[in-house]
Design a protein around this motif. Structure first.
Motif, PDB file in Angstrom:
ATOM      1  N   SER A 163       0.835  -1.207   0.000  1.00 13.34           N
ATOM      2  CA  SER A 163       0.000   0.000   0.000  1.00 13.34           C
ATOM      3  C   SER A 163       0.869   1.257   0.000  1.00 13.34           C
ATOM      4  N   PHE A 164       1.916   1.217  -0.833  1.00 16.59           N
ATOM      5  CA  PHE A 164       2.820   2.351  -1.068  1.00 16.59           C
ATOM      6  C   PHE A 164       3.697   2.682   0.142  1.00 16.59           C
ATOM      7  N   ALA A 165       3.955   1.666   0.980  1.00 15.68           N
ATOM      8  CA  ALA A 165       4.759   1.888   2.182  1.00 15.68           C
ATOM      9  C   ALA A 165       6.211   1.444   2.020  1.00 15.68           C
ATOM     10  N   TYR A 166       6.503   0.545   1.068  1.00 16.34           N
ATOM     11  CA  TYR A 166       7.853   0.025   0.940  1.00 16.34           C
ATOM     12  C   TYR A 166       8.785   1.038   0.279  1.00 16.34           C
ATOM     13  N   SER A 167      10.080   0.879   0.519  1.00 12.00           N
ATOM     14  CA  SER A 167      11.068   1.825   0.007  1.00 12.00           C
ATOM     15  C   SER A 167      11.171   1.807  -1.511  1.00 12.00           C
ATOM     16  N   SER A 168      10.678   0.754  -2.152  1.00 16.18           N
ATOM     17  CA  SER A 168      10.707   0.684  -3.620  1.00 16.18           C
ATOM     18  C   SER A 168       9.698   1.632  -4.261  1.00 16.18           C
ATOM     19  N   THR A 169       8.787   2.159  -3.459  1.00 17.61           N
ATOM     20  CA  THR A 169       7.810   3.126  -3.964  1.00 17.61           C
ATOM     21  C   THR A 169       8.526   4.434  -4.289  1.00 17.61           C
ATOM     22  N   SER A 170       8.406   4.870  -5.530  1.00 19.57           N
ATOM     23  CA  SER A 170       9.123   6.053  -5.988  1.00 19.57           C
ATOM     24  C   SER A 170       8.163   7.112  -6.518  1.00 19.57           C
ATOM     25  N   ALA A 171       8.727   8.238  -6.911  1.00 20.78           N
ATOM     26  CA  ALA A 171       7.924   9.280  -7.544  1.00 20.78           C
ATOM     27  C   ALA A 171       7.303   8.749  -8.834  1.00 20.78           C
ATOM     28  N   THR A 172       8.056   7.910  -9.533  1.00 20.58           N
ATOM     29  CA  THR A 172       7.535   7.297 -10.762  1.00 20.58           C
ATOM     30  C   THR A 172       6.339   6.410 -10.462  1.00 20.58           C
TER      31      THR A 172
END
Length: 336
Positions: free
Chosen positions: A174-183
Motif C-alpha cells: 500500500s505504497f509503504a515500501y522503500s521501492s515506492t518512488s515518484a515514478t
C-alpha cells in the motif's frame, strides 16, 4: 535495458502471434495484475494471448477483470500444455527463474517459442531470449505500464488500469515500501484517469477475509517470539493449525508484516509448514537496513527483494527454527 527489450518485443508483435503469459507459482497481486493487464493489451493489438497459471490463485484476487479467461494448469492441464507447446512466444512475468513456474517449467523448455522475461527480482537466471529485468522497480506491474506506454498508451482502459493498480498496491505494501518512488505515484496518477475504483479495490483485497483466516492470524500471532538481544521476531503455523482453521490459498498473505508493527523490530520472519512437500516455507520482511534477499539466498535457498523475500527449509518446524536461530546469530553484527 527497456529500450532494447521494447525494440525486440515490438518486432515480434509486428505479425499476429500466439502468446502465452505465465506468472510464478502461488501467484500474488503483482503476478496476476501484470499478466492479465498484458494479456488484455496484447488482445487489443490483435494477438491470441492467454494467461496460464501453475496453480490456484488466492480467492481475494478472483474478482479481477479478465480472471475468467485465465487457464489453471491444475484444472485445464491438457489445454495449458497445448497452448505452451504451440505458442509463438511465452512471456514469463514476475519471476526470475523457470523453477518458479513449478510443473510448467519442463513444458516451457520443450516449446520452440521465443521466451521473454519481465521481472523486478534480483539475480535473474539467463533462460529467456528477451529480458526486461529491473530490480529497482516497485513491481512488475510498474514495468508493464512502461512497456504499454512505449507501445500504445492509448489502449490502457479501466480493466488494464485496475489490474496494474492492484499489482502496484499489493507489491508496495500500500505504497509503504522503500521501492515506492515518484515514478510509482506518477503511474498511479495516470491509472486513476481511467476512473478505477481504488476504494473498492482496497476493500476487495484487504477486507473480504473469512472468519477462519482472522482466527488463523490470531493463532499465528500467539506464537510470536523475540530473538534475545536482537530486533528480530518470528511467528509460525503448523499444518495442524492450518487444518484447524480451514486454511485456503492466500489466507496467510501479510501475516509476516505484523511483526514489523513493533517499534524497535527490524526483521520479522514467518514459518509455515507444508506437510505435503515436507518443507517449511519462510517469509522475511525488514524495515530499514537488513537485506532479507541476501539472508534468504545465503541460508534458505530463497531470494526476492531487499526488504521482502522468501525461502524454504527441508525438515520439521523445530529444525527450521533452530537453523534460523543459528543463522541469525551468525549475522547479529548487522543489527548493531
Amino acid at each position: 535495458m527497456i529500450n532494447k527489450f521494447i525494440k525486440e518485443f515490438k518486432q515480434i508483435l509486428a505479425t499476429p502471434q500466439k502468446i502465452v503469459l505465465i506468472p510464478h507459482f502461488n501467484p500474488d497481486g503483482d503476478a496476476m495484475g501484470s499478466s492479465i493487464a498484458l494479456q488484455i493489451f496484447l488482445r487489443k493489438l490483435g494477438h491470441d494471448s492467454v494467461v496460464t497459471v501453475p496453480n490456484d490463485c488466492p480467492e481475494v484476487l478472483l474478482w479481477m477483470p479478465g480472471m475468467e479467461n485465465v487457464l489453471n494448469y491444475y484444472h485445464n492441464g491438457i489445454e495449458v500444455i497445448h497452448r505452451i507447446i504451440n505458442a509463438d512466444m511465452i512471456v514469463a512475468l514476475d519471476l526470475n527463474s523457470l523453477e518458479r513456474m513449478e510443473k510448467l517449467a519442463p513444458v516451457v523448455q520443450q516449446s520452440k517459442a521465443k521466451i521473454a522475461m519481465i521481472d523486478h527480482h534480483h539475480d535473474p537466471e539467463n533462460f529467456a531470449d528477451l529480458m526486461y529485468s529491473s530490480p529497482k522497480e516497485s513491481s512488475t506491474c510498474e514495468m508493464i505500464y512502461k512497456l504499454i506506454e512505449a507501445l500504445n498508451i492509448e489502449l490502457i482502459d479501466q480493466d488494464i488500469a485496475t489490474c496494474l493498480y492492484t499489482g502496484i498496491l499489493t507489491d508496495t505494501g500500500s505504497f509503504a515500501y522503500s521501492s515506492t518512488s515518484a515514478t510509482t505515484h506518477f503511474i498511479v496518477h495516470q491509472l486513476l484517469k481511467t476512473n478505477i475504483n481504488v476504494g473498492e479495490i482496497h476493500q476487495k483485497i484487504y477486507n473480504q477475509h473469512s472468519l477462519g483466516r482472522v482466527q488463523l492470524l490470531g493463532k499465528a500471532l500467539s506464537t510470536l517470539q523475540r530473538v534475545q538481544d536482537l530486533p528480530v521476531v518470528y511467528i509460525y503455523l503448523t499444518q495442524k493449525d492450518l487444518n484447524e482453521f480451514g486454511y485456503k490459498k492466500g489466507d496467510t498473505n501479510g501475516f509476516v508484516n505484523y511483526g514489523l508493527t513493533i517499534a524497535d523490530v527490524e526483521l520479522s520472519v514467518f514459518f509455515i509448514e507444508d506437510a505435503k512437500s515436507k518443507k517449511i516455507k519462510i517469509s522475511f520482511r525488514s524495515k530499514n537496513y537488513f537485506s532479507t534477499q541476501q539472508f534468504a539466498s545465503n541460508h534458505f535457498s530463497g531470494g526476492g527483494h531487499f526488504h521482502a523475500s522468501g525461502g524454504q527449509y527441508k525438515g520439521s518446524m523445530k529444525e527450521a527454527i533452530k537453523h534460523f536461530m543459528k543463522c541469525i546469530k551468525h549475522v547479529s553484527s548487522e543489527f548493531s
